[in-house]
Scaffold this motif. Structure first.
Motif, PDB file in Angstrom:
ATOM      1  N   GLN A  16     -19.932  29.535 -21.178  1.00 17.81           N
ATOM      2  CA  GLN A  16     -19.217  29.131 -19.961  1.00 17.81           C
ATOM      3  C   GLN A  16     -20.183  28.550 -18.944  1.00 17.81           C
ATOM      4  OE1 GLN A  16     -17.130  32.588 -18.551  1.00 17.81           O
ATOM      5  NE2 GLN A  16     -15.627  32.526 -20.230  1.00 17.81           N
ATOM      6  N   ALA A  17     -21.319  29.250 -18.820  1.00 14.56           N
ATOM      7  CA  ALA A  17     -22.313  28.824 -17.836  1.00 14.56           C
ATOM      8  C   ALA A  17     -22.803  27.418 -18.135  1.00 14.56           C
ATOM      9  CB  ALA A  17     -23.481  29.803 -17.826  1.00 14.56           C
ATOM     10  N   ILE A  18     -23.119  27.217 -19.423  1.00 15.48           N
ATOM     11  CA  ILE A  18     -23.672  25.928 -19.805  1.00 15.48           C
ATOM     12  C   ILE A  18     -22.658  24.816 -19.662  1.00 15.48           C
ATOM     13  CG2 ILE A  18     -24.617  24.575 -21.743  1.00 15.48           C
ATOM     14  CD1 ILE A  18     -25.749  27.238 -22.794  1.00 15.48           C
ATOM     15  N   PHE A  19     -21.499  25.084 -20.186  1.00 16.65           N
ATOM     16  CA  PHE A  19     -20.535  23.993 -20.309  1.00 16.65           C
ATOM     17  C   PHE A  19     -19.479  23.980 -19.200  1.00 16.65           C
ATOM     18  CE2 PHE A  19     -22.540  22.676 -24.004  1.00 16.65           C
ATOM     19  CZ  PHE A  19     -22.766  23.749 -24.843  1.00 16.65           C
ATOM     20  N   LEU A  20     -19.801  24.644 -18.122  1.00 17.56           N
ATOM     21  CA  LEU A  20     -18.894  24.645 -16.957  1.00 17.56           C
ATOM     22  C   LEU A  20     -18.459  23.207 -16.667  1.00 17.56           C
ATOM     23  CD1 LEU A  20     -17.654  26.251 -14.556  1.00 17.56           C
ATOM     24  CD2 LEU A  20     -19.730  25.679 -13.273  1.00 17.56           C
ATOM     25  N   SER A  21     -17.210  22.979 -16.854  1.00 17.49           N
ATOM     26  CA  SER A  21     -16.754  21.590 -16.778  1.00 17.49           C
ATOM     27  C   SER A  21     -15.933  21.377 -15.515  1.00 17.49           C
ATOM     28  CB  SER A  21     -15.892  21.285 -18.004  1.00 17.49           C
ATOM     29  OG  SER A  21     -15.167  20.109 -17.780  1.00 17.49           O
ATOM     30  N   ARG A  22     -16.252  20.316 -14.821  1.00 17.58           N
ATOM     31  CA  ARG A  22     -15.477  20.006 -13.636  1.00 17.58           C
ATOM     32  C   ARG A  22     -14.313  19.102 -14.008  1.00 17.58           C
ATOM     33  NH1 ARG A  22     -19.252  18.312  -8.802  1.00 17.58           N
ATOM     34  NH2 ARG A  22     -19.286  16.437 -10.065  1.00 17.58           N
ATOM     35  N   GLY A  23     -14.619  18.104 -14.820  1.00 15.52           N
ATOM     36  CA  GLY A  23     -13.605  17.096 -15.131  1.00 15.52           C
ATOM     37  C   GLY A  23     -12.519  17.610 -16.057  1.00 15.52           C
ATOM     38  N   ALA A  24     -12.884  18.412 -17.080  1.00 18.58           N
ATOM     39  CA  ALA A  24     -11.912  18.737 -18.123  1.00 18.58           C
ATOM     40  C   ALA A  24     -11.562  20.217 -18.163  1.00 18.58           C
ATOM     41  CB  ALA A  24     -12.438  18.306 -19.480  1.00 18.58           C
ATOM     42  N   GLY A  25     -12.266  21.001 -17.384  1.00 20.01           N
ATOM     43  CA  GLY A  25     -11.911  22.409 -17.280  1.00 20.01           C
ATOM     44  C   GLY A  25     -12.236  23.256 -18.492  1.00 20.01           C
TER      45      GLY A  25
ATOM     46  N   GLN B  65     -23.662  23.737 -15.914  1.00 16.26           N
ATOM     47  CA  GLN B  65     -24.305  24.597 -14.925  1.00 16.26           C
ATOM     48  C   GLN B  65     -25.789  24.232 -14.820  1.00 16.26           C
ATOM     49  OE1 GLN B  65     -23.160  26.662 -12.858  1.00 16.26           O
ATOM     50  NE2 GLN B  65     -24.665  28.270 -12.448  1.00 16.26           N
ATOM     51  N   ALA B  66     -26.526  24.377 -15.956  1.00 19.08           N
ATOM     52  CA  ALA B  66     -27.941  23.986 -15.971  1.00 19.08           C
ATOM     53  C   ALA B  66     -28.032  22.503 -16.319  1.00 19.08           C
ATOM     54  CB  ALA B  66     -28.708  24.805 -17.011  1.00 19.08           C
TER      55      ALA B  66
END
Lengths: 441, 441
Positions: B29-38, B163-164
């Motif tokens: 979740q941390a790595i792939f925290l997505s703004r555009g696609a959730g 995130q990173a």
């Protein structure tokens, strides 16, 4: 001498020379018939009053080592070089001085013949060679020729007249080091190699054998053939080149033949694979297959009292991180019996095919060279045995086969032949450290 | 994820990046925290709607193969050559175009960093190398870099914010083919080799590594060290270079570590002897001794589920008529466990000493190279396993160690690391015929 000895391999000339009764003593009488000293047998001839001069022989060895002296105890005297020319001149002069007539044949073989009572008989020869390996010693070959010269000197000094003429022979290019065909002079004489073929062999600089003979003045007129220039018998004194006599503390070796020998090359075809990523059970490891074959070939050879040697072993691609995809190795197989050697070759191939298959590889074979084995003449062996026993006693000699090729192999097909060995220090030959003691001489 | 997983080998930065709860899903979740696609988990992120463009990746592989095209299907792109310069320019341009900032460090390692939500975190890297062997293929190393580029394109197209930060790394001179020290760029970064030492390594023409970097304009300013230029994690996609996945019909390999490996050279000292004249029981046959050792070493390695390979084997004097007096061979020994490999080295020396003695020879040893084995980070392995299961199912992947060195070995000492393999056709690598299918990509 036991009556089972047969003469079927002897030339008619030799049969005449050794008398029709076929007994060794009679033959020895015939050969060594002495006018001056009255010797009537080899046994008497070997008595203390007429014997070779050990010191003189020793001195002549070291005297002739000047031609090709490698300054490390050894001799480098490749055939038909300037050094060879010098030792050949010395050979001719020395033997002419003791009543011999020197003939040179078309391939440079030198025959120094001392007349006998019956000049219709071909000469009985003591022969070997004066050429050496590039890093050779001062005994291999040279002993046989110089030993013969010493005998001639003794015969001359004691005014001995033999029935048949006696000859000392210096065979050309025995070593095959300059012209890569060993025992070349005796091979042409024996009809194993055609003279024109011999003439065309080149050294590394492109000089032909014929041109080299001509250059040093040893392209002779005498026909290079046992047919036109026959010998009644051929005896060869030689260093053993092995450790058996020294090991067994024997002074003399009675050589009963020369082993059958030959080379088979085996190529193992596998696959080059990355060593870290290819599991052990997924490999076609040509080197592993080869290393499984070799101890088995060795064990098989021992089983039949034969010899096997793997001397050459090449692996590809030769990288520490890669499973070898191809290995090629030589196997030298030797046996005193030709049929047994043939069987050893067959078994070797079976062993290789079996292990190749087990390792997922294929094995292919090339028989690149072979020399048939020779059993020397029983009468000659018996004669040498009798004299050996007289000289060094029953425990002083050993009967054994020769493990290397000699000019005597070629003469044995055309006249009764045998050889005499003396011990080699440490079994070493073809090396400057090659040595034999004066006592053994 | 099981609770026994520990973070003791993880850098503090990575611990921060993956959250303090230490569970894979949270990290994803941390790595792939997505703004555009959730997307909130890697599982979702690997869903059909956002995935790499297989055809585009395939095309870019064949596009970049123009630089060093060996016209036989393979690529010859030695490090820091003109061809390497061209592919490096393409790398920088391509990644700049999708929003990355490209840094070059003092040994030419290239870091293309895509910003994350939290720029205080070090980047999570996908790295490998663009250099090849002299007769290399178009996949080894290249796949890992171009796979990373494809991920960047997808993130960019889908406007994903992690995130990173995320980085694609092109490590310099992984192959060690031009400058003979493999994984050189990552070794300097990891502190295994001093930078000055690396700079002084010369190619066969005498050009130093430093001069070669300067010549093509890749002697960068960024400090070549994990200390000043850290990574939060390192993932490397690579071809297997072995046959295991293909054999087992697997699509993906989850790499749990790299085997301990190293080379020991064994020299067997015997005596050169004349093969025809030296009896079998009087020999000191270095080659026979060696060929008895090698199958035993092989059997010993199999017993402990390790690997052994004899890749180099040299024999002297290498003449078919001479018993070899000296043999030198390499043994590559590998095991996933360092202690077991140490034991294998010990047993190898014992086996060699034993057979050398039996054959009247002596064995001496040199340990010329060794690389300690590495177990990759459990959390990283688990993450890759979860995604693999999602993509190809429980039967579609295999967990296995890598049998070759990779840049990931060096990164694993300084940040959580693991690797992903795809099958190699026929297990072949380091060869123009190296191949992997588009499907596996």
């Amino acid at each position: 001498m036991s009556s089972h000895l047969v003469f079927k391999n002897c030339s008619s000339q030799f049969r005449a020379a050794v008398s029709s009764r076929g007994r060794a003593q009679v033959w020895q009488q015939a050969i060594f018939l002495s006018r001056g000293a009255g010797y009537t047998s080899a046994r008497q001839f070997a008595s203390p009053s007429v014997k070779v001069n050990s010191q003189r022989l020793w001195d002549s060895i070291h005297h002739t080592a000047q031609w090709g002296d490698s300054h490390d105890g050894g001799v480098k005297r490749l055939t038909l070089t300037d050094d060879d020319q010098k030792v050949r001149s010395w050979f001719a002069e020395t033997l002419t001085a003791v009543g011999c007539k020197v003939k040179v044949d078309q391939v440079g073989n030198m025959f120094a013949v001392r007349p006998g009572a019956n000049m219709a008989l071909p000469p009985i020869a003591m022969g070997s060679h004066l050429d050496t390996q590039p890093a050779g010693g001062r005994f291999d070959g040279i002993l046989g020729v110089l030993g013969g010269i010493e005998v001639m000197k003794v015969l001359h000094e004691n005014d001995v007249v033999t029935q048949a003429p006696i000859a000392v022979v210096n065979w050309t290019n025995e070593e095959g080091a300059r012209f890569n065909s060993g025992m070349l002079g005796s091979s042409v004489w024996g009809g194993m190699i055609d003279m024109d073929e011999a003439y065309s062999i080149q050294d590394v600089e492109g000089t032909t054998f014929q041109a080299a003979l001509k250059r040093i003045g040893y392209l002779g007129n005498e026909g290079a053939s046992y047919k036109t220039n026959p010998l009644a018998a051929h005896f060869e004194l030689h260093i053993e080149q092995g450790p058996v006599l020294e090991d067994k503390n024997k002074t003399l070796g009675v050589v009963n033949g020369v082993q059958a020998m030959g080379w088979t090359y085996i190529t193992v075809h596998g696959h080059s694979q990355h060593c870290g990523t290819t599991p052990m059970d997924r490999r076609n490891d040509a080197l592993l297959a080869a290393t499984r074959m070799i101890p088995q070939i060795n064990a098989m050879a021992r089983e039949v009292q034969g010899m096997s040697t793997v001397g050459v072993f090449k692996s590809e691609p030769s990288s520490p991180g890669t499973v070898p995809g191809k290995v090629r190795f030589s196997v030298d197989l030797e046996h005193i019996d030709n049929d047994t050697r043939d069987l050893m070759v067959k078994r070797t191939k079976e062993i290789c095919a079996e292990f190749a298959e087990q390792e997922g590889c294929q094995a292919t074979f090339e028989d690149t060279w072979a020399s048939r084995g020779v059993r020397f003449n029983p009468l000659c062996i018996e004669t040498v045995t009798e004299v050996a026993e007289e000289l060094v006693g029953k425990d002083g000699y050993e009967t054994l086969p020769a493990g290397a090729g000699h000019d005597s192999v070629n003469t044995s097909h055309h006249c009764p032949t045998s050889m005499i060995f003396i011990p080699s220090k440490g079994g070493v030959s073809h090396h400057p450290s090659e040595w034999s003691t004066q006592e053994h001489w």
